[in-house]
Design a protein around this motif. Sequence first.
Motif, PDB file in Angstrom:
ATOM      1  N   ASP A  72       0.847  -1.150   0.075  1.00 26.37           N
ATOM      2  CA  ASP A  72       0.030   0.005   0.085  1.00 26.37           C
ATOM      3  C   ASP A  72       0.982   1.183  -0.135  1.00 26.37           C
ATOM      4  O   ASP A  72       1.016   1.678   1.211  1.00 26.37           O
ATOM      5  CB  ASP A  72      -0.827   0.075   1.371  1.00 26.37           C
ATOM      6  N   PRO A  73       1.453   1.548  -1.140  1.00 25.96           N
ATOM      7  CA  PRO A  73       2.332   2.788  -1.234  1.00 25.96           C
ATOM      8  C   PRO A  73       1.867   4.251  -0.708  1.00 25.96           C
ATOM      9  O   PRO A  73       2.590   4.823  -0.062  1.00 25.96           O
ATOM     10  CB  PRO A  73       2.651   2.839  -2.792  1.00 25.96           C
ATOM     11  N   ASP A  74       0.585   4.195  -0.777  1.00 22.97           N
ATOM     12  CA  ASP A  74      -0.093   5.592  -0.542  1.00 22.97           C
ATOM     13  C   ASP A  74       0.096   5.778   1.165  1.00 22.97           C
ATOM     14  O   ASP A  74       0.043   6.777   1.648  1.00 22.97           O
ATOM     15  CB  ASP A  74      -1.581   5.397  -0.865  1.00 22.97           C
ATOM     16  N   ARG A  75      -0.050   4.520   1.853  1.00 18.60           N
ATOM     17  CA  ARG A  75       0.151   4.781   3.305  1.00 18.60           C
ATOM     18  C   ARG A  75       1.394   4.787   3.841  1.00 18.60           C
ATOM     19  O   ARG A  75       1.842   4.846   5.107  1.00 18.60           O
ATOM     20  CB  ARG A  75      -0.747   3.464   3.965  1.00 18.60           C
ATOM     21  N   TYR A  76       2.559   4.753   3.067  1.00 17.95           N
ATOM     22  CA  TYR A  76       3.859   4.678   3.310  1.00 17.95           C
ATOM     23  C   TYR A  76       4.358   5.673   4.400  1.00 17.95           C
ATOM     24  O   TYR A  76       4.716   5.416   5.513  1.00 17.95           O
ATOM     25  CB  TYR A  76       4.853   4.480   2.302  1.00 17.95           C
ATOM     26  N   LEU A  77       3.998   6.796   3.944  1.00 18.07           N
ATOM     27  CA  LEU A  77       4.449   7.931   4.835  1.00 18.07           C
ATOM     28  C   LEU A  77       3.888   7.974   6.271  1.00 18.07           C
ATOM     29  O   LEU A  77       4.473   8.265   7.006  1.00 18.07           O
ATOM     30  CB  LEU A  77       4.236   9.353   4.109  1.00 18.07           C
ATOM     31  N   ILE A  78       2.505   7.715   6.115  1.00 19.27           N
ATOM     32  CA  ILE A  78       1.797   7.605   7.405  1.00 19.27           C
ATOM     33  C   ILE A  78       2.461   6.569   8.315  1.00 19.27           C
ATOM     34  O   ILE A  78       2.626   6.594   9.604  1.00 19.27           O
ATOM     35  CB  ILE A  78       0.247   7.336   7.413  1.00 19.27           C
TER      36      ILE A  78
END
Length: 410
Positions: A361-367
């Motif tokens: 889930d690349p979109d959640r990486y920063l979180i």
Amino acid sequence: MGEENPRKDPAGVVMTPSRDRRRDRWPAPDPEALAHAARLVDAIAAEIGAQGGSIGFDRYMELALYAPGLGYYSAGLQKFGATGDFVTAPEISSLYGRCLGGFCAEVLTAVGGGEILELGAGSGRLAAQVLGTLGRLSMLPGRYAILEISAELRARQRDTLEASLPELLPRVVWLEQLPETPWTGIILANEVADALPVRRFALLEAGIFEGCVGWDGSGFVWVEAPAAPELVEFVARVRRDHGLTPPYRSEFRPRVAPWLSALTRPLAKGVLLCIDYGCVGREYYSTERRDGTLLCHYRHRAHADPLVLTGLQDIGAWVDFTAFAGAGCDAGLDLYGFTTQAHFLIDCGLERVLAQARENDPDRYLIQAQEVKRLILPGEMGEHFKAIALGRGLSGALPGFCRTDQRHRL
Ligand SMILES: C[S@@+](CC[C@H](N)C(=O)[O-])C[C@H]1O[C@@H](n2cnc3c(N)ncnc32)[C@H](O)[C@@H]1O
């Protein structure tokens, strides 16, 4: 037990009002919560009266947290998450439970399969994270047992597991008491040991006293009462070992020994993993820490006054891991490892788990990277929280403790 406005009661013991009874320090509890708290306060005040004016702080803490139907953990108040009082590691990040799941997989392999018993499972998220990981690894335990004191949390744990892993729910059982017949596997206790009641003591110029709790008609007060011989002996030893000088107040947790012994007596082969905030004995009783380690949480405000918001706030105290390890060894357990939460998680493969999460889930990486920082940075949970593993029947290094084992510090 601050020094403000101390006075003597007729029996000659020092009484100190709770630090701050101002209600505007915290968001106001709702009327239902206040009514609930009032019933608990009345019950504790009645016991104080029946005991002649004071009770030990350990008894106060036990009633405040566990009085049947009324205590903080026995009643139905919301404790976790944004509308609750505190956030724990599995609430911060699912990667935490994935690391613990990896730990469980390796230990279950080492013991030839078995069960998992989780103590105080909170919202059920850790159970879901561990079971989810073990399911993906085809390493599910025979059963996942939970011993939870709070009926509200038991229901919540079932809801969490039903929503996230309905197919695994039949493997989960809620126990009413500790197992008594021999079994093999893993005991998990994440932020549970800090809630075991502690006794308070005061080392003063005038002598050694026990930190007790009284009632002055409108609130709870600290009462420093003459200490029983075993407390005097304990404090004299701590004073000698750590070079303490008066005034010095702190806690100790005599209940940890019987708790560990009852918990692990039927464990034929396996590991107890406890993760909690705490430190080694010489830091616990350091000369800088002159007022102990009590830590209360109410609506995400942390403070050190357990005599207010009785029944509405969590009360804990740091774990003395030197005493904890000693009690475990006295109970016939081997000490397998001790380290900081950060080192434990990194050794359990946190970086790999984070990289996998990024792929999924690349979109959640920063979180998720931010969540990981909260788990491992020294100013967050990374160093105040420690992991300790005790058990029997295993040989060789345990996952989590291979690279940085700090047993020598205990
Ligand atoms: C601070 S919470 C931690 C919850 C969970 N382990 C987590 O990390 O999110 C403490 C938990 O221990 C439970 N608890 C406290 N004392 C307990 C005891 N003596 N036996 C079993 N559960 C207990 C509470 O009801 C709660 O679920």
